[in-house]
Design an enzyme around this catalytic site. Structure first.
Site, PDB file in Angstrom:
ATOM      1  CB  SER A  27      -0.881   0.012   1.249  1.00 14.26           C
ATOM      2  OG  SER A  27      -1.670   1.182   1.268  1.00 14.26           O
TER       3      SER A  27
ATOM      4  N   GLY B 124       0.722  12.030   3.837  1.00 14.95           N
ATOM      5  CA  GLY B 124      -0.466  12.380   4.620  1.00 14.95           C
ATOM      6  C   GLY B 124      -1.740  11.737   4.124  1.00 14.95           C
ATOM      7  CG  LEU B 125      -3.026   8.443   5.451  1.00 18.49           C
ATOM      8  CD1 LEU B 125      -4.058   8.098   6.519  1.00 18.49           C
ATOM      9  CD2 LEU B 125      -2.468   7.159   4.845  1.00 18.49           C
TER      10      LEU B 125
ATOM     11  CB  CYS C  23      -4.827   6.001  10.703  1.00 13.58           C
ATOM     12  SG  CYS C  23      -4.887   5.457   8.994  1.00 13.58           S
TER      13      CYS C  23
ATOM     14  CE  LYS D  95       1.949  -1.651   5.638  1.00 14.52           C
ATOM     15  NZ  LYS D  95       2.070  -1.016   4.313  1.00 14.52           N
TER      16      LYS D  95
ATOM     17  N   GLY E 273       8.732  -4.402   3.794  1.00 14.59           N
ATOM     18  CA  GLY E 273       9.699  -3.470   4.366  1.00 14.59           C
ATOM     19  C   GLY E 273      11.044  -3.609   3.684  1.00 14.59           C
TER      20      GLY E 273
ATOM     21  N   GLY F 293       7.172  -2.409  -1.986  1.00 10.47           N
ATOM     22  CA  GLY F 293       6.746  -1.013  -1.922  1.00 10.47           C
ATOM     23  C   GLY F 293       7.717  -0.094  -2.619  1.00 10.47           C
TER      24      GLY F 293
END
Lengths: 271, 285
Positions: B21, B72-73, B130, B166, B244, B266
């Site tokens: 993600s 920041g999403l 979050c 997660k 990671g 990622g």
């Protein structure tokens, strides 16, 4: 443009020429499947095989010929220094063409280009492409540099109807910055009416916008940024645009690199 | 590890190589560079109930073998995601895992309700990093009670949809939080999210990022991720998905050896978008 047109390619470094104390012109072999790019689009280059530097580096496309892709690299840090040290025959991995917007000109209009430093690159591409396609009326390049030894405009004197040079130290051409020269040329009626295209430091583009060039139908600028994905996915390189309700970010790599200068929220950008 | 169909919860995956993600956005941006169809799954960028513009100021800073981000999403919000982005991702032949923001409780419950009505969503991943906006801003996944609440609600409201938790590594004992997650009903654990870091701009003398701290990803964090996956795999029975800093086929093999049932790629796709497919190829029998 659809994003299906981009691809990942291995190219060969055909030529690396030093064109100023800090800048190199790189000519890469053009892969067969690499589609024609538009001015303001870029490629991202894998710099080394290890993890330092980690990220690819984005370079605006200066020209595309039948067999080659031409880029300009100014050495500003580790990544660009490594790239400048690559030799003829080296293999270089690129992804491109990238960028979701590009410079456009309506047929027959005059184009005035204002560049600082390596901001010259997408503007040269635009002038060459449009001249080939017989699109523009006159094309003027206004180029600003600190001093005469970093004038990259000498690479493209023949690509414009006229080239105007400004140096801060006054060693060549107009004595002052490129926006002051723009105002001077405008007042003296040297510049034709048409569209304005710019690329350079944030301060230059903002000053150009503030100089309120009323004789120009529009002003588009190509933005530079530190990028990670290069495809608009990670939202790491964003520019704030003016918006009635709060902030509106657009990604420079995916939605740009070209934006209408007056749409940018300059209070938040480049501070 | 081999490429073969395997289950996490009720969801069948064709191989254990997923996009993580964040870096890949909604997945569709990477069409032309990554063959999404070939991967086990694409975990989307984290989706919140309402659109989010993301953080102001600098969002990226490269480090030695790593990358700090403070995005920041930023996302289009649940409605636009399910109407526009998800159908495109499905059209590209991808198996989506939708990353859900774990924000304020009310918003979160609404997000779960909306998600539960999506017929095409088979699996979600809860982004438990979050901030807990109601109580101090620490990541919700740092508090065992909150962690349990978020996972329990997801399982309750999402019915048959597979729920991955997660976890954030920015805690003292991640293994015990993994156990809490399993007991709360999570179908799998994804570890790890980014490590907290920061950088200083020497010209200004102040932090590079407006929010001071940022998330560190990339090869620099791999030893931490590997250790965490190893530890969690010792204490839970549900599948652990390792993520990671994976930057090579060999890196992914280390995660499988440490007990991961699947891996996520990622940051590496930024400089090596071919890596996920090479890992899939390496697992061919």
């Amino acid at each position: 443009m659809t994003d299906l047109m981009k691809g990942s390619y291995e190219t060969e470094l055909v030529l690396s020429e030093k064109v100023s104390p800090s800048s190199f012109l790189l000519t890469l072999s053009k892969p067969d499947r690499f589609i024609d790019a538009m001015p303001g689009q870029f490629v991202s280059i894998k710099i080394g095989s290890g993890t330092s530097p980690l990220l690819r580096r984005p370079y605006s496309i200066m020209d595309i010929t039948k067999n080659s892709i031409v880029l300009l690299v100014r050495v500003v840090g580790k990544g660009s220094a490594l790239l400048a040290s690559r030799r003829k025959g080296d293999l270089i991995e690129i992804i491109g063409p990238l960028g979701g917007s590009h410079f456009e000109l309506k047929n027959g209009l005059n184009a005035v280009f204002v560049a600082g430093g390596t901001g010259l690159v997408p503007l040269v591409f635009a002038a060459r492409k449009w001249t080939k396609e017989k699109k523009p009326g006159e094309t003027h390049l206004l180029y600003g540099a600190a001093g005469s030894d970093e004038i990259l405009a000498d690479l493209c004197m023949g690509d414009f109807t006229e080239v105007h040079i400004a140096t801060i130290d006054g060693s060549r051409g107009f004595n002052g910055n490129v926006v002051e020269m723009f105002q001077d040329l405008s007042e003296r009626g040297v510049l034709p009416e048409g569209e304005l295209f710019s690329c350079g430091p944030v301060g230059m583009v903002k000053a150009l916008l503030d100089s309120n060039p009323a004789s120009f139908a529009d002003h588009h600028t190509s933005l530079e940024a530190v990028m990670a994905c290069g495809v608009g996915a990670c939202r790491g390189c964003v520019v704030p645009l003016k918006s009635k309700n709060g902030i509106k970010y657009r990604s420079i790599c995916g939605d740009g690199t070209v934006f209408r200068a007056k749409d940018i929220d300059w209070k938040r950008w480049g501070k | 590890m081999r490429n073969k169909n395997f289950y996490i919860g009720n969801t069948i995956f064709k191989n254990p190589v997923f996009l993580a993600s964040g870096p890949a956005g909604y997945g569709i941006e990477y069409r032309g560079l990554i063959n999404l169809e070939k991967l086990g799954a694409v975990v989307t960028k984290t989706i919140s109930l309402m659109p989010k513009e993301g953080n102001p100021g600098t969002r990226l800073q490269e480090t030695e073998a790593g990358l700090l981000n403070s995005v920041g999403l930023e996302n289009v919000g649940a409605r636009c995601f399910f109407e526009d982005k998800l159908p495109e991702l499905l059209n590209a032949g991808a198996k989506p895992v939708v990353s859900l923001a774990c924000e304020g409780k009310e918003e979160y419950l609404s997000l779960l309700e909306i998600t539960s009505k999506q017929k095409k969503v088979e699996a979600v991943e809860l982004n438990l990093s979050c901030p807990n906006v109601e109580e101090g801003g620490m990541a919700v996944g740092t508090d065992p009670k909150l962690l349990r609440w978020y996972i329990t609600k997801a399982k309750l409201i999402l019915g048959n949809i597979t729920v991955l938790a997660k976890l954030t590594p920015n805690v003292e004992n991640i293994s015990s939080l993994a156990v809490v997650s399993e007991r709360a009903g999570a179908d799998g654990i994804t570890a790890i999210n980014t490590l907290l870091g920061m950088d200083i701009n020497l010209e200004s003398g102040g932090p590079v990022f407006d929010r001071v701290v940022a998330g560190l990803s990339g090869p620099a964090i791999m030893p931490v991720a590997l250790r965490v996956v190893w530890e969690i795999a010792q204490v839970v029975r549900i599948p652990v998905i390792g993520v990671g800093g994976i930057s090579s086929v060999e890196d992914s093999a280390k995660f499988f050896a440490a007990g991961a049932a699947a891996v996520q790629i990622g940051t590496a796709i930024f400089y090596d978008p071919g890596l996920p497919e090479r890992i899939v190829d390496s697992l061919e029998v």
